[in-house]
Enzyme design. Structure first.
Site, short mmCIF file in Angstrom:
data_model
loop_
_atom_site.label_atom_id
_atom_site.label_comp_id
_atom_site.label_asym_id
_atom_site.label_seq_id
_atom_site.Cartn_x
_atom_site.Cartn_y
_atom_site.Cartn_z
N PHE A 302 0.89 -1.16 0.00
CA PHE A 302 0.00 0.00 0.00
C PHE A 302 0.93 1.22 0.00
O PHE A 302 1.31 1.72 1.06
CB PHE A 302 -0.88 0.01 1.24
N ASP A 303 1.30 1.68 -1.18
CA ASP A 303 2.34 2.71 -1.24
C ASP A 303 1.92 3.99 -0.54
O ASP A 303 2.78 4.69 0.02
CB ASP A 303 2.71 2.99 -2.69
N TYR A 307 3.61 4.27 3.19
CA TYR A 307 4.74 5.18 3.02
C TYR A 307 4.30 6.65 2.95
O TYR A 307 4.98 7.51 3.49
CB TYR A 307 5.54 4.82 1.76
N GLY A 310 2.82 12.08 0.18
CA GLY A 310 3.42 13.39 0.45
C GLY A 310 4.93 13.35 0.53
O GLY A 310 5.62 14.05 -0.23
N VAL A 384 8.61 6.04 -5.74
CA VAL A 384 8.53 4.99 -4.72
C VAL A 384 9.69 4.03 -4.99
O VAL A 384 9.55 3.06 -5.73
CB VAL A 384 7.18 4.26 -4.76
N ALA A 385 10.86 4.38 -4.43
CA ALA A 385 12.08 3.59 -4.65
C ALA A 385 12.40 3.54 -6.14
O ALA A 385 12.87 4.51 -6.71
CB ALA A 385 11.95 2.20 -4.03
N TYR A 387 10.15 2.85 -8.78
CA TYR A 387 9.08 3.30 -9.66
C TYR A 387 8.81 4.79 -9.51
O TYR A 387 9.01 5.37 -8.43
CB TYR A 387 7.78 2.55 -9.35
#
Length: 655
Positions: A302-303, A307, A310, A384-385, A387
């Protein structure tokens, strides 16, 4: 040519602040100071997010409470206890902590500070160092570790602990792109309170890829020749106006917001003086990997909930994602150590020419009319890392709203033997495969079609079943089915029958006697393939349908649940709320559309992925009595002459 205007998040005066304006750094700092002064936190306190109390903001807009009062909630973690709380803070003439609500200490999301600390703990761990040495890696400073949520795979032996695990990558030097060199088989497990590596799984040594994957210019040879400049020039300036966070453009009026959990949010969208949406956002992102590989099977993130969009938001100072005359907005979020972090140029707004809006060439009269389409785009990007995800909200001159979700960045790979069969993914480089995976984007639309009271209707096409009414066999009916209760409101797309949904006003009609409405269409959907007993199938039930609907409830904020980290599968979220079976007929309606991508990788997406796009379209459907874009000015004509083979000058340009 790119020109820039800029809006900072400096503290506004009370007279300028709107209740839905994003939190400022000063507000975040004041809230943290009040929480620390309370005295109940230990020395190792951490923070996961501060967010505006939108129910209180709505009350302030309605005049029920003073607009100068700001209420926010801060999520706090005490690593020593361990314990966690939601703390309600009131910022007014007597600022205070109004309430501390306990939260399971495992449940708040993973902060960037914690992720860095977990990576450092791995590099310092003898267990981790030994696993790397077995692979010939002795300089741990060149190893990258991404802290991943445990995602329903918590070992029983560590029950009750706040855990993360790490995916591991290797760089041959500081300038190397580590994501092209997965370290297969090494899985560290870290206690996030103690920052102790409590276990390192080793599933066997697999050779690492010798291939580099540079993304910089010249990394794969000289640049392609022949590309000439394409400038966007607006000599008279943009067509939008901005007052604080209020934007007005071509009949549209709305407010730009920003939250720790969702990133970019749009509030109170009106077109030509009529309300359309109260709120619009990408509410959650869920990414399950579909490979039982030892370094892949746990991956189901659940990005946003684990995490936060924001903190993952790009500063566009590091690379412009828009072209033309741009208005930037800064944003602020609460960092893991309690500091206010400002993201410069977090949100980009610009206009784009969008080809033809409408056109007709009258051959009998020898005349033609054409209008060019202009759209206003408000966007931001999250990394996100490996991606990168772009969210582009577009408003059009005919009242249409689109969300384009752009997927790019680097694919999350794993190592394979040279002769190993790749059953559940695709080989993309020597000793590298990318698993098949999915991306689900849970959207949130608080509708307000011609007022606060709306209803949902599903529409599809079907052949006329009565031969007496259809003697030629070609009649097709447009069937509308009201969705009256929550028990009916978990829906799926069907492109073969042109299925879509209408959000209708419960109070307004057009001149044909129909309720005024907007039409919702989803372009890009997927279905889950996990077995019903799988963690993925049970953990994110919202991905099993493409549209959910509920009546507005300020406590029901996130489609996949408030705290997905370490959550029991399926314990919270829209599928739970719908068990109340509330009426959806003439209510303040919230829609939860779900876009999805089934990503079977291509070698052409390595080492970096060309953009894939998913779309949601919300467009007038009986909201107007005729084309609302008949008043768009005709494009200014230009004259010119070109001989065969020459470049002709533009015949017209947007006026």
């Amino acid at each position: 040519m790119t020109e820039m205007l800029h809006l900072s998040v400096a503290e506004p005066s009370h007279g300028e602040r709107h209740p839905f304006d994003p939190l400022t750094p000063a507000e975040i700092e004041r809230a943290v100071a009040l929480i620390r002064a309370d005295g109940r936190l230990g020395a190792r306190a951490g923070f996961w997010g501060a967010y505006l109390d939108e129910a209180a903001a709505r009350a302030a807009v309605a005049g029920a409470v003073p607009a100068t009062v700001r209420r926010l909630t801060v999520v706090v973690i005490d690593h020593d206890a361990p314990a966690a709380w939601e703390v309600d803070v009131v910022l007014d003439d007597a600022p205070r902590c109004a309430e501390w609500r306990p939260v399971d200490h495992r449940r708040p999301g993973i902060t960037s500070d914690e992720a860095r600390s977990a990576a450092r703990a791995c590099r310092e761990s003898p267990l981790f160092q030994a696993a790397l040495a077995r692979r010939g890696i002795h300089d741990v400073s060149l190893v990258m570790i991404d802290a991943e949520s445990m995602g329903g795979f918590e070992p029983e032996r560590y029950a009750g602990r706040r855990l993360t695990w790490g995916t591991v990558w290797h760089r041959v030097d500081e300038g190397d792109n580590g994501y092209v060199r997965p370290v297969q088989g090494v899985v560290p497990i870290i206690d996030m309170h103690t920052m102790e590596v409590i276990e390192v799984e080793d599933h066997g040594v697999v050779p690492m890829s010798p291939e580099a994957g540079p993304l910089e210019p010249g990394g794969f040879g000289p640049d392609r020749p022949g590309l000439r400049p394409l400038d966007v020039v607006q000599p008279e300036g943009p067509s939008f106006t901005v007052t604080g966070h209020l934007v007005e453009w071509q009949g549209w009026r709305f407010r730009i917001g920003f939250t720790h959990r969702e990133g970019l949010v749009l509030h109170d969208l009106e077109f030509l003086g009529r309300s359309v949406l109260r709120r619009a956002s990408c509410n959650e992102m869920y990414v399950p990997y579909l490979d039982p590989n030892s370094t892949q099977y746990r991956k189901n993130f659940f990005d946003w909930g684990e995490y936060g969009a924001g903190p993952l938001t790009n500063s566009l100072e590091l690379g412009c994602d828009c072209l033309g005359l741009i208005r930037y907005f800064d944003a602020a979020y609460l960092g893991g150590a309690g500091e206010a972090v400002t993201i410069r140029n977090a949100i980009c707004m610009h206009e784009e020419d969008d080809s033809i809006l409408w056109k007709h060439n009258d051959l009998r009269r020898g005349v033609g009319q054409v209008r060019r389409s202009r759209r206003l785009i408000v966007s931001n990007f999250q990394t996100v890392a490996n991606y990168d995800y772009g969210f582009y909200w577009s408003l059009y001159q005919d009242g249409r709203i689109e969300l384009e979700v752009k997927l790019t960045g680097m694919l999350s790979a794993s190592g394979v033997e040279a002769d190993e069969e790749v059953r559940y993914g695709r080989r993309v480089a020597d000793h590298v495969q990318v698993p098949t995976h999915q991306h689900y984007f849970g959207l949130r639309l608080d509708t307000a079609i011609d007022g606060p009271l709306n209803r949902l209707v599903e529409a599809h096409a079907e052949g006329e079943p009565d031969p007496a009414l259809d003697p030629y066999g070609n009649a097709v009916r447009h069937v509308r089915t009201p969705i009256r209760r929550e028990s009916e409101a978990a829906r799926s797309t069907d492109p073969a029958t042109a299925r879509h949904w209408r959000v209708e006003s419960a109070t307004a009609t057009n001149r044909y006697g129909e309720p005024t409405a907007y039409r919702l269409t989803l372009q890009g959907t997927a279905r889950p393939f996990g077995r019903p007993d799988s963690v993925m199938a049970r953990r994110a039930p919202f991905v099993h349908r493409h549209l959910w609907a509920t009546p507005y409830d300020p406590a029901e904020r996130f489609v996949g649940g408030q705290y997905p980290n370490h959550a029991e599968p399926g314990e919270d979220g829209v599928h739970v709320w719908q068990r109340q079976d509330r009426s959806l007929d003439g209510v303040e309606l919230v829609l939860w559309p779900v876009l999805g991508s089934h990503h079977y990788p291509r070698p052409e997406q390595w080492p970096v992925m060309p953009v894939d796009t998913l779309r949601m379209i919300l467009e007038p459907d009986g909201f107007f009595d005729r084309n609302p874009a008949m008043d768009i000015p005709a494009p200014a004509r230009k004259t010119g002459h070109a001989t065969p083979g020459d470049q002709a000058p533009s015949c017209c340009s947007p006026s």
